[in-house]
Design a protein around this motif. Structure first.
Motif, PDB file in Angstrom:
ATOM      1  N   GLY B  62       0.802  -1.225   0.000  1.00  0.00           N
ATOM      2  CA  GLY B  62       0.000   0.000   0.000  1.00  0.00           C
ATOM      3  C   GLY B  62       0.830   1.268   0.000  1.00  0.00           C
ATOM      4  N   ALA B  63       2.106   1.161   0.343  1.00  0.00           N
ATOM      5  CA  ALA B  63       2.950   2.362   0.414  1.00  0.00           C
ATOM      6  C   ALA B  63       4.404   1.970   0.200  1.00  0.00           C
ATOM      7  N   VAL B  64       4.752   1.738  -1.066  1.00  0.00           N
ATOM      8  CA  VAL B  64       6.120   1.339  -1.408  1.00  0.00           C
ATOM      9  C   VAL B  64       6.903   2.589  -1.788  1.00  0.00           C
ATOM     10  N   ILE B 103       8.402   9.202  -3.979  1.00  0.00           N
ATOM     11  CA  ILE B 103       6.952   9.106  -3.826  1.00  0.00           C
ATOM     12  C   ILE B 103       6.636   7.730  -3.252  1.00  0.00           C
ATOM     13  N   ARG B 104       5.465   7.595  -2.649  1.00  0.00           N
ATOM     14  CA  ARG B 104       5.041   6.275  -2.164  1.00  0.00           C
ATOM     15  C   ARG B 104       3.890   5.793  -3.027  1.00  0.00           C
ATOM     16  N   ILE B 105       4.000   4.528  -3.478  1.00  0.00           N
ATOM     17  CA  ILE B 105       3.009   4.029  -4.435  1.00  0.00           C
ATOM     18  C   ILE B 105       2.368   2.725  -3.949  1.00  0.00           C
ATOM     19  N   ARG B 106       1.257   2.390  -4.610  1.00  0.00           N
ATOM     20  CA  ARG B 106       0.527   1.155  -4.305  1.00  0.00           C
ATOM     21  C   ARG B 106       0.847   0.095  -5.344  1.00  0.00           C
TER      22      ARG B 106
END
Lengths: 108, 139
Positions: B62-64, B103-106
């Motif tokens: 959920g937050a890579v 950035i944090r990605i899903r």
């Protein structure tokens, strides 16, 4: 949805022309439009789709976001400013809302 | 136990299916190559010149955290090949911001993330990395 709250973190000391780290975050669920609620109904897409940072009226960085960006979008970048000035942050929501934050940058 | 005729037929059927995977996989993908082509206008992408700093294994899909750096780039786009939609984010850099961002990605499941940079001279560069996630960031 609770009102999104933007936050920005800058270093305490900033030198003219030397890149420094800018950390940004806004509370937002970033509904992908793929998920269902507990009743089984599809939750419509609602995301922050654009993020723009300007310095002295000039766009420093802009980001187009897709549903693959995490909830509470976190974006970090480097910025170098020639002189003291005003840093403006804008987050644009799918529903048309714009959330803004302004920070004064004083160079040492 | 000796394989029955049925076992042999099933095995050869799945072998035939496996041989077709490249085409099948391309069709089954989320359209990531098309999305990259839309970003580049179909231009060739060279390897190198883009740093894609991402974990090889991460617990929370959920937050890579993803960091990209491409010296001399005016734009960097991130794509994925395992979410319902291939786009992630496009960064456009002005003259006050060096071409670097975090950035944090899903990620819905383990998959490959692509960073494509548009350089100042109009050429494109690409880096990619497989990321294994323990718990998918469901869509």
């Amino acid at each position: 949805m609770a009102e999104p709250t933007p936050r920005v973190k800058l270093p305490r000391s900033i030198e003219a022309g030397v890149p420094f780290t800018v950390k940004t975050r806004i509370t937002h669920p970033m509904h992908t439009g793929e998920r269902h609620d507990s009743e089984g109904a599809l939750v419509p897409r609602q995301i922050i789709n654009r993020f723009v940072v300007s310095y002295g009226g000039e766009v420093a960085i802009s980001v187009d976001l897709e549903p693959a960006v995490s909830a509470d979008p976190y974006i970090q970048f480097q910025l170098a400013v020639p002189e003291s000035g005003q840093l403006e942050f804008q987050w644009v929501d799918d529903d048309g809302s714009v959330y803004s934050l302004s920070k004064r940058v004083e160079v040492d | 136990m000796a394989p029955t005729r049925r076992d042999v037929l099933l095995a050869s059927a799945s072998a035939a299916a496996a041989a077709l995977i490249p085409a099948g996989a391309a069709q089954a993908s989320n359209g990531v190559y098309q999305a990259i082509d839309e970003f580049t206008g179909g231009a060739l992408r060279l390897e190198g010149g883009v740093l894609l700093d991402a974990p090889e294994i991460f617990d929370n899909g959920g937050a890579v955290p993803i960091r990209v750096v491409a010296e001399g780039a005016r734009r960097i786009a991130l794509f994925n090949d395992g979410n319902p939609n291939p786009g992630v984010a496009v960064f456009s850099f002005g003259r006050l911001v060096p071409p670097e961002a975090t950035i944090r990605i899903r990620l819905a499941k383990s998959q490959t993330v692509y960073a494509v940079a548009e350089m100042a001279d109009g050429t494109f560069r690409e880096a990619s990395q497989k990321i294994a996630v323990t718990v998918g960031g469901c869509g």
